[in-house]
Design a protein around this motif. Structure first.
Motif, mmCIF file in Angstrom:
data_model
loop_
_atom_site.group_PDB
_atom_site.id
_atom_site.type_symbol
_atom_site.label_atom_id
_atom_site.label_comp_id
_atom_site.label_asym_id
_atom_site.label_seq_id
_atom_site.Cartn_x
_atom_site.Cartn_y
_atom_site.Cartn_z
ATOM 1 N N THR A 178 0.821 -1.208 0.000
ATOM 2 C CA THR A 178 0.000 0.000 0.000
ATOM 3 C C THR A 178 0.855 1.257 0.000
ATOM 4 O OG1 THR A 178 -1.787 -1.150 1.178
ATOM 5 C CG2 THR A 178 -1.790 1.258 1.257
ATOM 6 N N ARG A 179 1.871 1.259 0.820
ATOM 7 C CA ARG A 179 2.758 2.425 0.876
ATOM 8 C C ARG A 179 3.547 2.587 -0.416
ATOM 9 N NH1 ARG A 179 4.632 4.175 6.844
ATOM 10 N NH2 ARG A 179 2.599 3.929 7.840
ATOM 11 N N HIS A 180 3.878 1.483 -1.058
ATOM 12 C CA HIS A 180 4.561 1.556 -2.356
ATOM 13 C C HIS A 180 3.667 2.250 -3.380
ATOM 14 C CE1 HIS A 180 6.976 0.355 -5.800
ATOM 15 N NE2 HIS A 180 5.918 -0.220 -6.323
ATOM 16 N N LEU A 181 2.390 1.885 -3.414
ATOM 17 C CA LEU A 181 1.451 2.534 -4.329
ATOM 18 C C LEU A 181 1.309 4.019 -4.017
ATOM 19 C CD1 LEU A 181 -1.409 -0.133 -4.479
ATOM 20 C CD2 LEU A 181 0.312 0.335 -6.228
ATOM 21 N N GLU A 182 1.212 4.334 -2.739
ATOM 22 C CA GLU A 182 1.064 5.736 -2.339
ATOM 23 C C GLU A 182 2.309 6.546 -2.682
ATOM 24 O OE1 GLU A 182 0.155 5.331 1.784
ATOM 25 O OE2 GLU A 182 -1.984 4.952 1.434
ATOM 26 N N ALA A 183 3.485 5.926 -2.563
ATOM 27 C CA ALA A 183 4.720 6.624 -2.934
ATOM 28 C C ALA A 183 4.741 6.914 -4.427
ATOM 29 C CB ALA A 183 5.938 5.796 -2.529
ATOM 30 N N GLY A 184 4.228 5.969 -5.235
ATOM 31 C CA GLY A 184 4.152 6.202 -6.673
ATOM 32 C C GLY A 184 3.229 7.355 -7.007
ATOM 33 N N GLU A 185 2.094 7.412 -6.338
ATOM 34 C CA GLU A 185 1.156 8.516 -6.554
ATOM 35 C C GLU A 185 1.789 9.850 -6.172
ATOM 36 O OE1 GLU A 185 -2.083 7.244 -4.104
ATOM 37 O OE2 GLU A 185 -3.181 6.414 -5.806
ATOM 38 N N ALA A 186 2.498 9.861 -5.049
ATOM 39 C CA ALA A 186 3.119 11.105 -4.578
ATOM 40 C C ALA A 186 4.205 11.568 -5.540
ATOM 41 C CB ALA A 186 3.697 10.903 -3.182
ATOM 42 N N SER A 187 4.964 10.600 -6.091
ATOM 43 C CA SER A 187 6.032 10.956 -7.019
ATOM 44 C C SER A 187 5.469 11.601 -8.276
ATOM 45 C CB SER A 187 6.844 9.699 -7.383
ATOM 46 O OG SER A 187 7.890 10.017 -8.270
ATOM 47 N N ALA B 135 2.577 13.086 -8.522
ATOM 48 C CA ALA B 135 1.953 14.359 -8.129
ATOM 49 C C ALA B 135 2.984 15.478 -8.042
ATOM 50 C CB ALA B 135 1.230 14.192 -6.796
ATOM 51 N N ARG B 136 4.181 15.158 -7.567
ATOM 52 C CA ARG B 136 5.234 16.180 -7.481
ATOM 53 C C ARG B 136 5.574 16.718 -8.862
ATOM 54 N NH1 ARG B 136 7.411 12.670 -3.607
ATOM 55 N NH2 ARG B 136 8.848 11.800 -5.143
ATOM 56 N N TYR B 137 5.684 15.821 -9.835
ATOM 57 C CA TYR B 137 5.991 16.274 -11.187
ATOM 58 C C TYR B 137 4.830 17.062 -11.789
ATOM 59 C CZ TYR B 137 10.244 13.433 -11.464
ATOM 60 O OH TYR B 137 11.498 12.911 -11.268
ATOM 61 N N LEU B 138 3.602 16.602 -11.552
ATOM 62 C CA LEU B 138 2.448 17.285 -12.118
ATOM 63 C C LEU B 138 2.277 18.674 -11.531
ATOM 64 C CD1 LEU B 138 -0.202 14.411 -12.291
ATOM 65 C CD2 LEU B 138 1.237 15.324 -14.127
ATOM 66 N N ALA B 139 2.688 18.855 -10.290
ATOM 67 C CA ALA B 139 2.576 20.163 -9.645
ATOM 68 C C ALA B 139 3.418 21.211 -10.361
ATOM 69 C CB ALA B 139 2.995 20.063 -8.182
ATOM 70 N N LEU C 8 6.428 11.997 -21.541
ATOM 71 C CA LEU C 8 6.618 10.569 -21.270
ATOM 72 C C LEU C 8 7.762 10.353 -20.297
ATOM 73 C CD1 LEU C 8 6.223 9.186 -24.901
ATOM 74 C CD2 LEU C 8 4.596 8.904 -23.023
ATOM 75 N N ARG C 9 8.802 11.146 -20.434
ATOM 76 C CA ARG C 9 9.961 11.015 -19.555
ATOM 77 C C ARG C 9 9.574 11.291 -18.098
ATOM 78 N NH1 ARG C 9 15.047 10.365 -20.885
ATOM 79 N NH2 ARG C 9 14.586 10.901 -23.076
ATOM 80 N N VAL C 10 8.677 12.239 -17.885
ATOM 81 C CA VAL C 10 8.216 12.540 -16.528
ATOM 82 C C VAL C 10 7.636 11.294 -15.869
ATOM 83 C CG1 VAL C 10 6.397 13.729 -15.240
ATOM 84 C CG2 VAL C 10 7.842 15.011 -16.823
#
Length: 207
Positions: free
Chosen positions: A74-83, A85-89, A100-102
């Motif tokens: 679960t934390r692995h999935l959440e870390a992927g989402e956070a990563s 989100a940082r780029y999208l911000a 695509l590189r992002v």
């Protein structure tokens, strides 16, 4: 237990900083133990010893090691989402290749550490309904976002953007996981460059 299923939900949800730190120590210790000994030999006794807590304290938080592994997934999935989100911000770059590189880079960053643990999470994590629902929701949101991105990007020439989104998201996830967890992984930059080039050719080829 009910219906013969092992309990895998965390028993205790920490409300105080000290309790949260204890749970984090247990999870960190479990990650190291599973990576070092494998899942079968990664016992709760070893985890408790590495975390410097009593076995009784460990069981206050998790009923068994299955629950610990599910929490790590679960934390692995959440870390992927956070990563992502940082780029999208920061906003996506205008070119398709850089966009695509992002996403490829974010996936690699979330997979590059603890390759053996990644294999254990993918191959041995209990497939509870709760975990499967979380994974399915996570994938559905990524498919939706990626399809919308492809539909609105002027460089994308594939006709079926729904299929393209599913293929792109799944390819990135599976390829990055497989290559990063291999005994002789490619360098992260080589993996990033080649995966971006492959996806870019597919998306911009004749429609």
């Amino acid at each position: 237990m009910t219906s013969g299923r092992r309990a895998i939900a965390p028993r205790k949800q920490p409300r105080q900083v000290r309790a949260e730190l204890t749970r984090q120590r247990i999870l960190d210790a479990a990650a190291h133990i599973f990576e070092e000994y494998g899942y079968a030999a990664g016992t709760t006794n070893r985890i408790a010893e590495r975390a410097r807590v009593s076995i009784g304290s460990l069981y206050q938080y998790y009923p068994n090691k299955d629950a610990i592994l599910v929490e790590l997934v679960t934390r692995h999935l959440e870390a992927g989402e956070a990563s992502v989100a940082r780029y999208l911000a920061e906003g996506l770059p205008p070119s398709l290749e850089d966009t695509l590189r992002v996403f490829v880079r974010a996936a690699i960053e979330n997979h590059v550490d603890d390759p053996r643990l990644l294999r254990i999470m993918a191959e041995e994590a209990p497939r509870s309904p709760e975990l499967l629902a979380k994974v399915n929701d996570y994938e559905a949101e990524r498919f939706r976002y990626t399809q919308e991105l492809f539909e609105n990007h002027p460089e994308v020439r594939v006709a079926d953007t729904e299929a393209a989104a599913r293929l792109a998201v799944t390819t990135v996830e599976l390829v990055v996981h497989k290559v990063c967890s291999a005994p002789d992984p490619l360098g992260t930059r080589r993996l990033e460059d080649e995966l971006v080039a492959m996806l870019h050719r597919y998306l911009t080829g004749p429609g």
